[in-house]
Design an enzyme around this catalytic site. Structure first.
Site, PDB file in Angstrom:
ATOM      1  N   HIS A   1       0.852  -1.196   0.000  1.00 33.57           N
ATOM      2  CA  HIS A   1       0.000   0.000   0.000  1.00 33.57           C
ATOM      3  C   HIS A   1       0.886   1.244   0.000  1.00 33.57           C
ATOM      4  O   HIS A   1       1.284   1.713   1.059  1.00 33.57           O
ATOM      5  CB  HIS A   1      -0.894   0.017   1.244  1.00 33.57           C
ATOM      6  CG  HIS A   1      -1.830  -1.147   1.328  1.00 33.57           C
ATOM      7  ND1 HIS A   1      -3.173  -1.059   1.038  1.00 33.57           N
ATOM      8  CD2 HIS A   1      -1.620  -2.439   1.674  1.00 33.57           C
ATOM      9  CE1 HIS A   1      -3.752  -2.233   1.196  1.00 33.57           C
ATOM     10  NE2 HIS A   1      -2.828  -3.092   1.600  1.00 33.57           N
TER      11      HIS A   1
ATOM     12  N   HIS B   1      -4.126   2.644  -3.185  1.00 33.42           N
ATOM     13  CA  HIS B   1      -4.168   1.498  -2.280  1.00 33.42           C
ATOM     14  C   HIS B   1      -3.752   0.228  -2.964  1.00 33.42           C
ATOM     15  O   HIS B   1      -4.062   0.020  -4.121  1.00 33.42           O
ATOM     16  CB  HIS B   1      -5.626   1.277  -1.866  1.00 33.42           C
ATOM     17  CG  HIS B   1      -5.809   1.410  -0.411  1.00 33.42           C
ATOM     18  ND1 HIS B   1      -5.058   0.731   0.482  1.00 33.42           N
ATOM     19  CD2 HIS B   1      -6.663   2.168   0.296  1.00 33.42           C
ATOM     20  CE1 HIS B   1      -5.455   1.060   1.694  1.00 33.42           C
ATOM     21  NE2 HIS B   1      -6.427   1.933   1.605  1.00 33.42           N
TER      22      HIS B   1
ATOM     23  N   GLU C   1     -15.391  -7.491  25.101  1.00 31.96           N
ATOM     24  CA  GLU C   1     -14.473  -8.628  25.083  1.00 31.96           C
ATOM     25  C   GLU C   1     -13.295  -8.428  24.122  1.00 31.96           C
ATOM     26  O   GLU C   1     -12.163  -8.795  24.436  1.00 31.96           O
ATOM     27  CB  GLU C   1     -15.221  -9.917  24.713  1.00 31.96           C
ATOM     28  CG  GLU C   1     -16.216 -10.390  25.771  1.00 31.96           C
ATOM     29  CD  GLU C   1     -17.542  -9.638  25.725  1.00 31.96           C
ATOM     30  OE1 GLU C   1     -17.772  -8.876  24.751  1.00 31.96           O
ATOM     31  OE2 GLU C   1     -18.354  -9.795  26.652  1.00 31.96           O
TER      32      GLU C   1
ATOM     33  N   HIS D   1     -25.644 -19.527  25.581  1.00 34.60           N
ATOM     34  CA  HIS D   1     -24.562 -19.466  26.561  1.00 34.60           C
ATOM     35  C   HIS D   1     -23.781 -20.768  26.662  1.00 34.60           C
ATOM     36  O   HIS D   1     -22.869 -20.874  27.465  1.00 34.60           O
ATOM     37  CB  HIS D   1     -25.126 -19.095  27.938  1.00 34.60           C
ATOM     38  CG  HIS D   1     -25.448 -17.635  28.056  1.00 34.60           C
ATOM     39  ND1 HIS D   1     -26.230 -16.973  27.140  1.00 34.60           N
ATOM     40  CD2 HIS D   1     -25.068 -16.707  28.975  1.00 34.60           C
ATOM     41  CE1 HIS D   1     -26.338 -15.707  27.483  1.00 34.60           C
ATOM     42  NE2 HIS D   1     -25.635 -15.509  28.589  1.00 34.60           N
TER      43      HIS D   1
END
Ligand code: TPP
Ligand code: MG
Length: 687
Positions: free
Chosen positions: A30, A277, A427, A488
């Protein structure tokens, strides 16, 4: 030729030229991103960063994280021009440069120290592996937290041992990724004034202008997070950049976001276009750009006279002085506070304090038992007493994951000495923060339920790729969760964690296996571990007549042998299913079938054992084998072989009391025994 531009412009354009040439020669990469942001990165390095190229691992150095990792050529050029030295895995500074001109010329080729994206542990001076957008900025939050914690614990009157700053350079992509929002929210809450993100706002990503998908007011968002936000209107105005960096330095209360307006592909025919890019400018494009920037067109990888010296007089001299002053201070500190200095030394080498193993408890046999999350919490607390820099937190589940250090305080904006972190329900950032803490040589753990490990996977993967001894703690490890139901109850997570190269995944079967798991995990220096723990109680095995729990260190071991020592069938299990396998063995033995139970808490460690050991545990001639694990069966075939069977999960779980689930999904000693005896009766070809 004579060069008439000022030294700063010359240096910036040298960086740009090297980046263009490296990408051109590699025919991939890039090129446009470094072109736009080079003056900003250069100004930071040359005028601000307290970083000594001669010793890139000096503990109080400022950190620079290239979160837009696809712009790696920028970092390679800076490391090269600044003359950063290489460091080996034992933390010895080597004489050779981290990045040679040959490395730049072989950008993205096998064995070059200039790989496609920045890789920690491969090229010295890289503070974090980046490339997956958003990871770098999130990791930088962990580094900034580490800086605050180190200062609170080790700084003393007249000894500001730790006062480093953490900088991360991020693009539009980093700002779009959810992980950066999680991390920025946490950093704002914790008022990490030692943290500075520089946002390379060129308004272009791969598909085109950011108007396609990203029109929010980023500055306003960061103000709302509690950040100090300042803007630089022109990336090429190095004085304006310097003013913004001074603003950051002066800010005492909040993290700082410097929003820089820049131009991708600056100076090239594809400026401001997504064409800047992912592909080199082409030989003509490179020449045209060099002409526009006043770089000699015919010279490849050109470093004009004086540029190396200019870097040496800037970042080199400032960093060298700062490092030497720090070493002088540390020598005096060592006399005044020998024990604290000793801690700093140990930590830097990822060594534990002498005698740490004495802290490990052992658990008496108990048929009622204790959940492995609880025994783990007790072991963790015992270890934390001996290892002051063992610290961590949870994504809001500490009461359930049992990861609170009862003798420590919380880490908060106004209490930096605490060792319990409240990472919030974030998380992915939590795992990245743990990576940042570990990169700063603290010993971090973080926790959530196993089923939510998926949310953190990007950062877990990087802990393995970076070879960081991060401890990922996952409780509520199976359908054993019961009534909470299938959302869960993890099913496929164990297999997916085991698929990560270099991650040691432990699923201990009782409290004493938990102790032995921690004995192995605490001593790790270059590998992450995942601890997979139960919510429900598991019997603490009476080890009389059984294999010792120390077998955990070998990954798998014979827990209960066939009465004859010559098994007809092998029962292989982990975690809560080991007790089921033991009960099945009793039944089989009563029927006259000699069954051996093998506990397999860590597949990865077992796979590393010599063949002789593996064959001793899993005799090749015994082909009747049953694996038992409340998880997706992927991977078990390796151990049960083509003649074996696996009692595992083939669907999601269900919401019900555990007992009902065990019979619904077939995790009963009767079923395991029945399958085993069928295999034996079929004479599955036991040789
Ligand atoms: C998590 C992730 N998703 C996708 C990519 C692929 N990717 C590499 S660069 C890029 C565009 C990034 O845009 P920006 O951050 O604005 O950088 P710039 O285009 O300005 O160089 C993308 C999507 C990635 N590296 N990481
Ligand atoms: Mg962009």
């Amino acid at each position: 030729m004579t060069i008439t531009v000022d030294a700063d412009t010359l240096a910036v354009n040298t960086v740009r030229g090297l980046c263009m040439d490296a990408v051109q020669r590699a025919e991939s990469g890039h090129p446009g991103t470094p072109m736009g942001i080079a003056p900003v990165a250069y100004t930071l390095w040359q005028r601000f960063l307290r970083f000594d190229p001669a010793n890139p691992i000096w503990p109080n150095r400022d950190r620079f994280v290239l979160s837009e990792g696809h712009a790696s050529a920028l970092l390679w050029s800076l490391l090269h021009l600044a003359g950063v030295r290489a460091v080996d895995p034992d933390y010895e500074v080597l004489g050779r440069p981290a990045v040679t001109m040959d490395d730049l010329r072989t950008f993205r080729q096998l064995d070059s120290h200039c790989p496609g994206h920045p890789e920690y542990r491969w090229t010295s001076g890289v503070e974090a592996t980046t490339g997956p957008l958003g990871q770098g900025v999130a990791t930088s939050v962990g580094m900034a937290i580490a800086g605050q914690w180190l200062a609170a614990r080790y700084n003393r009157e007249g000894f500001p041992l730790f006062d480093f700053d953490v900088y991360a350079l991020a693009g539009d992509g980093c700002m779009m990724e959810g992980i950066s929002g999680e991390a920025a929210s946490l950093a704002g809450h914790l008022r990490l004034a030692n943290l500075c993100w520089i946002y390379d706002s060129n308004r272009v990503t791969i598909e085109g202008h950011t108007d396609l998908a990203f029109t929010e007011d980023v500055a306003a968002r960061f103000v709302a997070y509690g950040w100090n936000v300042t803007t630089v209107a022109d990336a090429n105005d190095v004085d304006q950049v310097a003013r913004a960096l001074h603003t950051f330095r002066a800010e005492q209360q909040r993290p700082t976001l410097i929003l820089v307006h820049s131009h991708i592909g600056y100076g090239s025919p594809v400026e401001d276009s997504p064409k800047a890019h992912g592909a080199p400018f082409g030989p003509d494009g490179v020449r045209a750009t060099k002409r526009a920037l006043g770089i000699p067109e015919d010279a490849d990888f050109f470093v004009p006279p004086g540029v190396y010296e200019h870097f040496a007089a800037g970042v080199g001299a400032r960093g060298g002085e700062a490092r030497q002053a720090w070493e002088g201070m540390f020598a005096e500190y060592r006399l005044a506070y020998p024990e604290l200095a000793d801690e700093v030394d140990h930590m830097q080498r990822r060594e534990l304090p002498e005698g740490w193993q004495d802290a490990l408890p052992s658990f008496p046999a108990d048929p009622a038992g204790i959940a492995t999350r609880d025994s783990s919490g007790r072991v963790l607390n015992a270890l934390a007493q001996r290892i002051p820099w063992l610290l961590g937190g949870s994504a809001d589940l500490a009461p359930s994951t049992k990861t609170t250090l009862t003798s420590a305080e919380d880490f908060e904006a106004d209490d930096r000495i605490g060792r319990n972190f409240h990472l919030g329900i974030r998380e992915h950032a939590a795992a990245a923060v743990a990576n940042g803490l570990s990169l700063t040589k603290l010993r971090p753990y973080w926790s959530t339920f196993l089923t939510f490990s998926d949310y953190a996977r990007g950062a877990i993967r990087l802990s393995a790729l970076m070879e960081l001894p991060v401890i990922h703690i996952f409780t509520h490890d199976s359908i054993g969760v019961g009534e909470d139901g299938p959302t869960h109850q993890p099913v496929e997570q164990l297999a997916s964690l085991r698929a990560i190269p270099g991650l040691l995944v432990f699923r201990p079967c009782d409290a004493n296996e938990v102790v032995e798991t921690w004995r192995v995990v605490a001593a790790l220096r270059h590998e992450p571990a995942a601890l997979v723990l139960s919510r429900q109680k598991l019997p603490t095995l009476d080890r009389a007549g059984l294999g010792a729990a120390e077998g955990v260190a070998r990954g798998a071991y014979v827990l209960a042998d066939a009465p004859t020592g010559r098994p007809d069938v092998l029962l292989l299990a982990t975690g809560s299913e080991v007790a089921i396998a033991l009960a099945a063995r009793e039944e089989l033995n009563a029927e006259g079938i000699a069954a051996r139970v093998v506990s397999m808490p860590c597949w990865e460690l077992f796979d590393r054992q010599p063949r002789a050991y593996r064959d001793e545990v899993l005799p090749p001639e015994v082909r009747a084998r049953v694996g038992v694990e409340q998880a997706a069966t992927l991977g078990w075939d390796r151990y049960v072989g083509d003649a074996g069977a696996v009692v595992g999960m083939h669907t999601f779980g269900a919401s019900a009391p555990l007992k009902q689930l065990l019979s619904k999904f077939g995790f009963t000693p009767e079923r395991v025994a029945q399958i085993a005896s069928e295999l034996v009766a079929e004479g599955t070809g036991n040789r």
